[in-house]
Motif scaffolding. Structure first.
Motif, PDB file in Angstrom:
ATOM      1  N   ALA A  56       1.159  -3.147  12.962  1.00  0.00           N
ATOM      2  CA  ALA A  56       1.883  -2.743  11.756  1.00  0.00           C
ATOM      3  C   ALA A  56       0.946  -2.105  10.738  1.00  0.00           C
ATOM      4  CB  ALA A  56       2.590  -3.950  11.138  1.00  0.00           C
ATOM      5  N   LEU A  57      -0.230  -2.711  10.561  1.00  0.00           N
ATOM      6  CA  LEU A  57      -1.188  -2.204   9.577  1.00  0.00           C
ATOM      7  C   LEU A  57      -1.707  -0.820   9.943  1.00  0.00           C
ATOM      8  CD1 LEU A  57      -3.123  -5.525   8.931  1.00  0.00           C
ATOM      9  CD2 LEU A  57      -1.730  -4.298   7.262  1.00  0.00           C
ATOM     10  N   PHE A  58      -1.801  -0.550  11.235  1.00  0.00           N
ATOM     11  CA  PHE A  58      -2.338   0.739  11.679  1.00  0.00           C
ATOM     12  C   PHE A  58      -1.242   1.773  11.973  1.00  0.00           C
ATOM     13  CE2 PHE A  58      -6.055  -1.928  12.308  1.00  0.00           C
ATOM     14  CZ  PHE A  58      -7.075  -1.100  11.849  1.00  0.00           C
ATOM     15  N   THR A  59      -0.005   1.431  11.654  1.00  0.00           N
ATOM     16  CA  THR A  59       1.102   2.375  11.811  1.00  0.00           C
ATOM     17  C   THR A  59       1.411   2.993  10.452  1.00  0.00           C
ATOM     18  OG1 THR A  59       2.074   1.091  13.630  1.00  0.00           O
ATOM     19  CG2 THR A  59       3.535   2.607  12.462  1.00  0.00           C
ATOM     20  N   PRO A  60       1.501   4.324  10.358  1.00  0.00           N
ATOM     21  CA  PRO A  60       1.850   4.946   9.072  1.00  0.00           C
ATOM     22  C   PRO A  60       3.130   4.337   8.504  1.00  0.00           C
ATOM     23  CG  PRO A  60       1.209   6.619  10.671  1.00  0.00           C
ATOM     24  CD  PRO A  60       1.296   5.318  11.421  1.00  0.00           C
ATOM     25  N   ALA A  61       3.171   4.178   7.194  1.00  0.00           N
ATOM     26  CA  ALA A  61       4.275   3.474   6.528  1.00  0.00           C
ATOM     27  C   ALA A  61       5.642   4.027   6.922  1.00  0.00           C
ATOM     28  CB  ALA A  61       4.099   3.529   5.021  1.00  0.00           C
ATOM     29  N   ARG A  74       4.240  -8.729   3.399  1.00  0.00           N
ATOM     30  CA  ARG A  74       3.730 -10.095   3.159  1.00  0.00           C
ATOM     31  C   ARG A  74       2.263 -10.043   2.747  1.00  0.00           C
ATOM     32  NH1 ARG A  74       6.944 -11.570   7.726  1.00  0.00           N
ATOM     33  NH2 ARG A  74       5.158 -11.263   9.096  1.00  0.00           N
ATOM     34  N   ASN A  75       1.477  -9.217   3.452  1.00  0.00           N
ATOM     35  CA  ASN A  75       0.062  -9.083   3.104  1.00  0.00           C
ATOM     36  C   ASN A  75      -0.116  -8.375   1.762  1.00  0.00           C
ATOM     37  OD1 ASN A  75      -0.332 -10.241   5.583  1.00  0.00           O
ATOM     38  ND2 ASN A  75      -1.621  -8.628   6.404  1.00  0.00           N
ATOM     39  N   ASP A  76       0.711  -7.352   1.527  1.00  0.00           N
ATOM     40  CA  ASP A  76       0.652  -6.621   0.257  1.00  0.00           C
ATOM     41  C   ASP A  76       0.841  -7.565  -0.931  1.00  0.00           C
ATOM     42  OD1 ASP A  76       0.250  -4.176   1.506  1.00  0.00           O
ATOM     43  OD2 ASP A  76       2.347  -3.523   1.306  1.00  0.00           O
ATOM     44  N   ALA A  77       1.765  -8.516  -0.788  1.00  0.00           N
ATOM     45  CA  ALA A  77       2.048  -9.454  -1.881  1.00  0.00           C
ATOM     46  C   ALA A  77       0.825 -10.304  -2.200  1.00  0.00           C
ATOM     47  CB  ALA A  77       3.238 -10.338  -1.522  1.00  0.00           C
ATOM     48  N   LEU A  78       0.112 -10.762  -1.161  1.00  0.00           N
ATOM     49  CA  LEU A  78      -1.093 -11.561  -1.392  1.00  0.00           C
ATOM     50  C   LEU A  78      -2.179 -10.731  -2.060  1.00  0.00           C
ATOM     51  CD1 LEU A  78      -1.470 -13.660   1.895  1.00  0.00           C
ATOM     52  CD2 LEU A  78      -0.200 -14.204  -0.186  1.00  0.00           C
ATOM     53  N   ILE A  79      -2.331  -9.495  -1.604  1.00  0.00           N
ATOM     54  CA  ILE A  79      -3.355  -8.615  -2.175  1.00  0.00           C
ATOM     55  C   ILE A  79      -3.050  -8.320  -3.639  1.00  0.00           C
ATOM     56  CG2 ILE A  79      -4.304  -6.276  -2.085  1.00  0.00           C
ATOM     57  CD1 ILE A  79      -4.004  -6.448   1.007  1.00  0.00           C
ATOM     58  N   ALA A  80      -1.801  -7.997  -3.946  1.00  0.00           N
ATOM     59  CA  ALA A  80      -1.416  -7.701  -5.333  1.00  0.00           C
ATOM     60  C   ALA A  80      -1.655  -8.907  -6.236  1.00  0.00           C
ATOM     61  CB  ALA A  80       0.046  -7.272  -5.393  1.00  0.00           C
ATOM     62  N   GLU A  81      -1.361 -10.089  -5.719  1.00  0.00           N
ATOM     63  CA  GLU A  81      -1.563 -11.330  -6.464  1.00  0.00           C
ATOM     64  C   GLU A  81      -3.032 -11.494  -6.841  1.00  0.00           C
ATOM     65  OE1 GLU A  81       1.157 -15.010  -5.479  1.00  0.00           O
ATOM     66  OE2 GLU A  81      -0.640 -15.064  -4.238  1.00  0.00           O
ATOM     67  N   ALA A 111      -8.105  -9.008   3.388  1.00  0.00           N
ATOM     68  CA  ALA A 111      -9.188  -8.075   3.728  1.00  0.00           C
ATOM     69  C   ALA A 111      -8.588  -6.836   4.381  1.00  0.00           C
ATOM     70  CB  ALA A 111     -10.181  -8.751   4.666  1.00  0.00           C
ATOM     71  N   ARG A 112      -8.481  -5.763   3.614  1.00  0.00           N
ATOM     72  CA  ARG A 112      -7.875  -4.540   4.151  1.00  0.00           C
ATOM     73  C   ARG A 112      -8.711  -3.329   3.758  1.00  0.00           C
ATOM     74  NH1 ARG A 112      -1.879  -3.053   2.662  1.00  0.00           N
ATOM     75  NH2 ARG A 112      -1.543  -5.124   3.571  1.00  0.00           N
ATOM     76  N   ARG A 118     -14.030  -0.843   1.226  1.00  0.00           N
ATOM     77  CA  ARG A 118     -14.091   0.469   1.871  1.00  0.00           C
ATOM     78  C   ARG A 118     -15.486   0.677   2.441  1.00  0.00           C
ATOM     79  NH1 ARG A 118     -13.885   4.339  -3.534  1.00  0.00           N
ATOM     80  NH2 ARG A 118     -15.838   3.596  -4.454  1.00  0.00           N
ATOM     81  N   TYR A 119     -15.554   1.520   3.432  1.00  0.00           N
ATOM     82  CA  TYR A 119     -16.834   1.882   4.021  1.00  0.00           C
ATOM     83  C   TYR A 119     -17.305   3.187   3.400  1.00  0.00           C
ATOM     84  CZ  TYR A 119     -16.037  -1.756   7.473  1.00  0.00           C
ATOM     85  OH  TYR A 119     -15.830  -2.973   8.074  1.00  0.00           O
TER      86      TYR A 119
END
Length: 198
Positions: A56-61, A74-81, A111-112, A118-119
């Motif tokens: 899912a993470l590697f699939t374009p939105a 679900r991950n976006d919510a944790l990151i925004a928090e 961790a995204r 970022r690299y």
């Protein structure tokens, strides 16, 4: 001030939760108006990182299935928090020499690449900067500054990788070594909380 408290104990009333609550209460007392956001990973566990989530993470939105979009959200919510927090308080009991599975799942979710790190040509750069972090460590034995302590090196590395380098570790140790040791370990942690927040 916005405080994000993340509890990761398998026990709903574990020592790490009680000490993290105490630390947050002291922060709020000295910072009137400070808001606490509580993320309880035992009551509301985050799914472990698996092949479906990676896909899912590697699939374009625009190409994600509804299930994939929900997983990323679900991950976006944790990151925004976390992004919106000024202070992070982690309750981190030691299980089998490491962090709990609940905490590891949370760390994997936040961790995204491109969002929280970022690299660059000079190596990785953490993007979650200018946050104060308190980690409340609770252990049955004595591990501080010992080779058997894998928690502190891991958490220092992981948090630093994401840009959070101002980290204070609070130690409550010897909690399974008898009533006197437990009392002493909790008192030491409480004294340390008082000291770091003075």
């Amino acid at each position: 001030m916005k405080i994000l408290q993340v509890n990761s104990s398998a026990r709903s009333n574990g020592h790490s939760i009680r000490l993290a609550d105490e630390l947050v209460a002291r922060l709020q007392a000295s910072n009137p108006g400070a808001e606490r956001v509580l993320r309880d990973l035992t009551r509301d566990p985050h799914p472990m990182l698996d092949e479906a989530t990676l896909g899912a993470l590697f699939t374009p939105a625009e190409q994600r299935t509804p299930e994939q979009a929900a997983a990323v959200a679900r991950n976006d919510a944790l990151i925004a928090e976390l992004q919106s927090a000024d202070v992070l308080v982690l309750g981190a009991p030691m299980y089998n020499f490491g962090v709990s599975a609940q905490l590891k799942n949370w760390l994997d979710a936040i961790a995204r690449a491109g969002t929280t790190f970022r690299y660059t040509a000079n190596g990785p750069e953490g993007l979650l900067k200018n946050k104060k972090v308190y980690v409340v460590l609770t252990r049955g034995g004595i591990y501080r500054d010992q080779p058997s302590d894998s928690q502190v090196p891991y958490l220092r590395t992981m948090l630093g990788f994401l840009g959070m380098t101002d980290v204070e570790f609070i130690y409550a140790e010897g909690l399974n070594m008898g009533p006197d040791a437990e009392k002493q370990g909790l008192a030491a942690a409480q004294a340390q909380i008082e000291s770091v927040l003075a």
